[in-house]
Design a protein around this motif. Structure first.
Motif, short mmCIF file in Angstrom:
data_model
loop_
_atom_site.label_atom_id
_atom_site.label_comp_id
_atom_site.label_asym_id
_atom_site.label_seq_id
_atom_site.Cartn_x
_atom_site.Cartn_y
_atom_site.Cartn_z
N UNK A 149 0.74 -1.17 0.01
CA UNK A 149 0.28 -0.37 0.17
C UNK A 149 0.30 1.43 0.24
N UNK A 150 1.99 0.52 0.05
CA UNK A 150 3.20 2.59 -0.43
C UNK A 150 2.27 3.45 -1.03
N UNK A 151 2.27 2.72 -2.11
CA UNK A 151 1.74 3.48 -3.65
C UNK A 151 1.02 4.50 -3.40
N UNK A 152 -0.37 4.23 -2.49
CA UNK A 152 -0.70 4.82 -2.03
C UNK A 152 -0.05 6.51 -1.62
N UNK A 153 1.50 6.12 -1.32
CA UNK A 153 1.63 7.37 -0.70
C UNK A 153 2.61 8.36 -1.46
N UNK A 154 2.74 7.60 -3.00
CA UNK A 154 3.79 7.38 -4.02
C UNK A 154 3.73 6.74 -5.28
N UNK A 155 4.31 7.04 -5.41
CA UNK A 155 5.00 6.04 -6.36
C UNK A 155 5.75 5.21 -5.93
N UNK A 156 5.72 3.84 -6.30
CA UNK A 156 6.85 3.12 -5.75
C UNK A 156 7.88 2.46 -7.03
N UNK A 157 7.78 3.03 -8.73
CA UNK A 157 8.22 2.78 -9.06
C UNK A 157 9.54 2.98 -9.16
N UNK A 158 10.29 2.01 -9.49
CA UNK A 158 11.62 1.35 -9.59
C UNK A 158 12.40 0.88 -8.40
N UNK A 159 11.71 0.97 -7.41
CA UNK A 159 12.46 0.65 -5.73
C UNK A 159 12.38 -1.51 -6.10
N UNK A 160 13.74 -1.16 -5.81
CA UNK A 160 13.31 -2.94 -5.89
C UNK A 160 12.74 -4.09 -5.01
N UNK A 161 12.92 -4.68 -4.84
CA UNK A 161 12.43 -5.44 -3.63
C UNK A 161 12.19 -5.36 -2.23
N UNK A 162 13.83 -5.79 -2.05
CA UNK A 162 14.23 -5.61 -0.64
C UNK A 162 13.95 -4.48 -0.48
N UNK A 163 14.52 -2.85 -1.15
CA UNK A 163 14.20 -2.40 -0.53
C UNK A 163 13.35 -2.00 -0.01
N UNK A 164 11.45 -2.49 -0.72
CA UNK A 164 10.66 -2.36 -0.72
C UNK A 164 9.87 -2.74 0.82
N UNK A 165 11.08 -4.19 1.10
CA UNK A 165 11.12 -4.88 2.93
C UNK A 165 11.45 -4.08 3.69
N UNK A 166 12.35 -3.12 3.09
CA UNK A 166 13.27 -2.81 4.13
C UNK A 166 12.33 -1.10 4.75
N UNK A 167 11.96 -0.67 3.89
CA UNK A 167 11.07 0.52 3.39
C UNK A 167 9.86 -0.16 4.98
N UNK A 168 8.99 -0.54 4.63
CA UNK A 168 7.87 -1.73 5.89
C UNK A 168 8.51 -1.38 6.46
N UNK A 169 9.88 -2.64 6.78
CA UNK A 169 10.57 -3.11 8.02
C UNK A 169 10.29 -1.67 9.10
#
Length: 509
Positions: A149-169
């Motif tokens: 649901x991070x994309x609701x706060x701004x596009x997560x385009x091009x963010x690697x999965x590992x970076x998105x995992x860390x962002x959430x953590x």
């Protein structure tokens, strides 16, 4: 030496800057990533209220700690929500700041809370509900989004999965008081040089900002100052995660004052949207009633079909002239009148991306009044939409009335851009087109459209073809968005003629 002070947005702490900070440091800059109270692991004393002033103080503390070393320039960088404490701190330490960098953020205004910059109505309502459920100050927070649901706060385009995992953590609940407390400015920082870094993958671009300046949006006129520059990054809303190297390079350019400068409105020159129509059309007198202008065919006998042109947007409420007087729309209306059809232009209240419901109501009301005019054949009406009015087409495709003979759209935005947030479910043309039935659709596609808008068009066309909708595409391969005002070429003129002939054929047969 340049000292960068980096301030992150909602739910995030200094950790998001690690890769970008390392690259800036390697380039010889000094870097300080601010740990805002309540975010990124920092906690206030028990019972302490956290509001926007708290975060302004956090940034002030870092500015003061950096000091005034000989030859050192302090550059404040605010991403997303982070621009609010940045601007507040710059207002109080204007003598210590060399430049402010707005990283894919809004333009904070005196007396306005950060929540106003959240375009997604659902997210704003979530914040307000959370404020009502808890105590606004002590301990009241907004939970961070789930990973998907991070994309609701701004596009997560091009963010690697590992970076998105860390962002959430690493995400922290965001203190509600920081979003609800109005920003207080004295104006002391208004003269500071500034740079805007626009992430095109999130729906922003320099061209779009220039268009908003041209139509007279008051809050943007200051952006034409020579001390203001703009740069673009071809990525989503989180460039420190998706493109840290490119972001570091861009921030160094911004700090040096590099970038594009906007063209101010010149009273001696016509902005693009006020240039004459690209075709010679008859001078048909208009008839004005409230927010509607009618262009009846000369010497028409009996009720005639009507073609209603719906302007795009958002258009600032203070824009003058209003869209129904823009040459491109009056030109189309006179073209229609010259072919025996009542041309119609109107003003509707799409002044912000949160205004689609009232704009839809305005259009529906205008169409009903046009059909009630005795000079109009109420059973033969067509609608033609432009640009940002694209989402309004969904109402008419989802339940096409029998009198609607054709629906056309020029360079439409057919889904909310990433930085718009979510619209009401009724404003998604790609979903509505499955119910269009035999309604003829005409879509004029600009070949040089921005990638983000073009993606919404392709999504719509795929859905239209999959559902067997009757859609004809008129391509302008070398045309830009609003090509009628920008590309005065034979190709553009031919596209206008072809689209008009198609619509008129469906309307008059």
């Amino acid at each position: 030496m340049t000292a960068f002070i980096l301030v992150s947005g909602v739910f995030t702490g200094p950790q998001v800057w690690e890769d970008t900070a390392a690259r800036l440091t390697a380039a010889g800059a000094e870097v300080h990533a601010v740990a805002l109270t309540g975010l990124g692991g920092t906690r206030p004393p028990v019972g302490t209220d956290i509001d926007l002033e708290t975060h302004v103080s956090d940034v002030l503390a870092v500015i003061d700690s950096v000091g005034q070393e000989a030859g050192q320039e302090v550059v404040l960088v605010g991403h997303d929500y982070g621009i609010h404490p940045v601007v507040g701190a710059a207002d109080r330490r204007a003598e210590s700041v060399a430049r402010i960098v707005y990283l894919d953020s809004g333009l904070p205004q005196d007396g306005v809370p950060a929540l106003a910059a959240v375009s997604d109505r659902g997210l704003r309502e979530e914040v307000l509900r959370a404020a009502e459920d808890g105590t606004r100050g002590t301990g009241a927070t907004l939970s961070p989004p789930a990973r998907d649901a991070w994309q609701l706060w701004g596009s997560t385009s091009d963010v690697p999965d590992t970076a998105l995992d860390r962002l959430s953590a690493l995400a922290s609940p965001h203190p509600l008081g920081t979003l609800l407390q109005p920003l207080t400015l004295t104006g002391a920082g208004a003269a500071l040089p500034m740079s805007g870094v626009l992430c095109t993958g999130n729906g922003a671009s320099i061209a779009m900002v220039q268009m908003r300046v041209d139509v007279g949006e008051p809050t943007l006129q200051a952006l034409t100052d020579p001390r203001v520059t703009f740069l673009e990054l071809p990525t989503g809303h989180w460039p420190m995660l998706s493109s840290p190297t490119a972001l570091a390079v861009t921030l160094l350019k911004a700090a040096a004052g590099e970038g594009h400068r906007l063209t101010p409105v010149d009273a001696t020159q016509q902005p693009a949207h006020l240039r004459p129509f690209l075709l010679d059309v008859p001078e048909v007198p208009r008839e004005r009633t409230d927010n509607i202008d009618l262009y009846p065919p000369p010497a028409a006998r009996g009720p005639r079909p009507a073609l209603v042109f719906v302007h795009g947007g958002p258009v600032p409420s203070a824009a003058r002239p209003t869209p129904r007087d823009w040459p491109v729309l009056t030109g189309y209306a006179r073209y229609a009148a010259g072919h025996g059809v009542v041309g119609v232009t109107l003003d509707h209240r799409l002044h912000a991306v949160t205004d689609y419901e009232r704009a839809a109501a305005d259009v529906a009301d205008a169409v009903a009044r046009v059909r009630a005019d005795p000079r109009v054949d109420e059973d033969r009406v067509a609608l033609w939409f432009f640009s940002g009015s694209g989402p309004l087409t969904a109402d008419w495709m989802g339940k096409p009335p029998p009198w609607l003979r054709c629906l056309a759209a020029d360079y439409p935005i057919m889904a909310p851009l990433p930085n718009w947030g979510r619209l009401d479910s009724r404003f998604y043309p790609a979903e509505a087109v499955a119910h269009a039935g035999a309604l003829p659709l005409v879509l004029v596609r600009a070949g040089l459209e921005t990638a983000e808008i073009a993606a919404t068009v392709e999504e719509f066309l795929t859905a239209a073809w999959d559902s067997g909708a009757d859609v004809e595409v008129v391509d302008v391969p070398n045309g830009h968005h609003a090509f009628e005002t920008i590309d005065r070429t034979d190709e553009s003129r031919g596209a206008v003629h072809r689209a008009m002939r198609t619509v008129l054929r469906h309307l008059t047969n």
